[in-house]
Design a protein around this motif. Structure first.
Motif, short mmCIF file in Angstrom:
data_model
loop_
_atom_site.label_atom_id
_atom_site.label_comp_id
_atom_site.label_asym_id
_atom_site.label_seq_id
_atom_site.Cartn_x
_atom_site.Cartn_y
_atom_site.Cartn_z
N ASN A 285 0.84 -1.20 0.00
CA ASN A 285 0.00 0.00 0.00
C ASN A 285 0.87 1.24 0.00
N SER A 286 0.68 2.09 -0.98
CA SER A 286 1.34 3.39 -0.97
C SER A 286 0.55 4.35 -0.10
N ALA A 287 1.09 5.55 0.11
CA ALA A 287 0.40 6.53 0.94
C ALA A 287 -0.94 6.93 0.33
N LEU A 288 -0.97 7.08 -1.00
CA LEU A 288 -2.22 7.46 -1.66
C LEU A 288 -3.25 6.34 -1.59
N THR A 289 -2.82 5.10 -1.82
CA THR A 289 -3.74 3.97 -1.75
C THR A 289 -4.31 3.82 -0.35
N LEU A 290 -3.46 3.98 0.67
CA LEU A 290 -3.92 3.86 2.05
C LEU A 290 -4.91 4.97 2.40
N ALA A 291 -4.65 6.18 1.93
CA ALA A 291 -5.58 7.28 2.20
C ALA A 291 -6.92 7.04 1.52
N CYS A 292 -6.90 6.45 0.32
CA CYS A 292 -8.16 6.15 -0.38
C CYS A 292 -8.92 5.04 0.34
N LYS A 293 -8.22 4.03 0.83
CA LYS A 293 -8.88 2.94 1.54
C LYS A 293 -9.56 3.43 2.82
N LEU A 294 -8.90 4.36 3.52
CA LEU A 294 -9.42 4.85 4.79
C LEU A 294 -10.38 6.03 4.62
N GLY A 295 -10.47 6.58 3.41
CA GLY A 295 -11.42 7.65 3.17
C GLY A 295 -10.97 9.01 3.63
N HIS A 296 -9.67 9.26 3.69
CA HIS A 296 -9.16 10.58 4.09
C HIS A 296 -9.07 11.47 2.84
N GLY B 89 0.14 -7.57 -6.72
CA GLY B 89 0.06 -7.36 -5.29
C GLY B 89 -0.09 -5.92 -4.86
N ARG B 90 -0.03 -4.97 -5.78
CA ARG B 90 -0.12 -3.55 -5.41
C ARG B 90 -1.47 -3.00 -5.84
N PRO B 91 -2.40 -2.75 -4.92
CA PRO B 91 -3.73 -2.25 -5.30
C PRO B 91 -3.66 -0.80 -5.74
N PRO B 92 -4.28 -0.46 -6.87
CA PRO B 92 -4.30 0.93 -7.32
C PRO B 92 -5.15 1.79 -6.39
N PRO B 93 -4.92 3.10 -6.35
CA PRO B 93 -5.70 3.98 -5.46
C PRO B 93 -7.19 3.97 -5.76
#
Length: 266
Positions: free
Chosen positions: A148-159, A182-186
């Motif tokens: 998870n990159s920073a952008l993908t993680l922010a999208c997953k968490l809804g920030h 293995g790398r989910p897109p944002p």
């Protein structure tokens, strides 16, 4: 054996920084109190930077980092550094001025930027990505052990506010070169989390950001339909003009074959 190892670790922490010439303090106090760890391996600096009250946190961090013996790169038993726990932008700025490593990894291979995104800390993320001196050191495109990159993680968490900060600096090489295994897109992270505002923000970056697929060749529309999320499906249908070039026809099969060949070579 455990206590012997613990004594060695404490001895190394006390002697990490060499005393400046002409220091008048007794030798028993040189580099001892300020870097003395507790049973979790954390020094007083860890607790100063993680204080919830911004004014008190910045004041304590400023007092500790002014000490020439203060070690800002110390690592606790969990693999965290003070930069991983910084709760305010002022504390992160003081740590960066003293030479803290902004690309340090914890046990889950998360950088301080990833930890700030996980906490939803807009102040720290804004400091890291807006400063020209820090943007190169904080590794915006770094991924954790779950890819998870920073952008993908922010999208997953809804920030959504953090997504808007990261979008100008995030790389979309994944969309040009095909899905990375293995790398989910944002865009897919936002669709799985059902965060419509994040999807709208990603769509402002153009068709390449919306066309991204995961390792199973699923698009964001696949995930939204699988979850039965009518609102996300409706929003993605509004973005259909962006998705048209990647659905159906000979062009789609050729692109898909090229993407599979690249994944095999990588």
């Amino acid at each position: 054996q455990y206590h012997r190892h613990d004594r060695r670790r404490r001895r190394r922490a006390r002697s990490r920084a060499s005393p400046p010439p002409g220091d008048a303090r007794p030798p028993c106090l040189l580099n001892y109190t300020i870097n003395q760890p507790d049973d979790t391996g954390r020094t007083p600096l860890f607790y100063a930077v993680s204080c919830e009250h911004e004014g008190r946190a910045s004041d304590c961090t400023s007092l500790l980092t002014k000490d020439p013996y203060c070690d800002v790169r110390v690592v606790d038993r969990a693999g965290d550094t003070p930069a991983h726990l910084a709760a305010h932008g002022a504390c992160m700025s003081l740590l960066a001025q003293r030479g803290a490593r902004l690309d340090a990894r914890d046990a889950q291979r998360r950088t301080p930027l990833l930890r700030a995104v996980e906490r939803g800390n807009v102040d720290v993320v804004g400091l890291l990505v807006r400063s020209d001196d820090l943007i190169g050191a904080c590794a915006v495109d770094a991924v954790d052990n779950q890819m998870n990159s920073a952008l993908t993680l922010a999208c997953k968490l809804g920030h959504a506010s953090i997504v808007s900060l990261l979008l100008p600096h995030a790389s979309f090489l994944q969309a040009r070169a095909g899905a990375v295994v293995g790398r989910p897109p944002p865009i897919i992270g936002a669709a799985i989390g059902r965060h419509l505002e994040c999807i709208r923000l990603i769509a402002t970056r153009g068709p390449r950001a919306v066309r991204q697929r995961d390792e199973y060749d699923w698009s964001a529309l696949h995930h939204a339909a699988y979850q039965g999320d009518a609102a996300t499906v409706r929003l993605l249908q509004e973005l259909t003009p962006m998705l048209l070039p990647v659905f159906g026809g000979r062009h789609d099969s050729r692109k898909r074959k090229e993407r599979k060949r690249r994944n095999k070579r990588n």
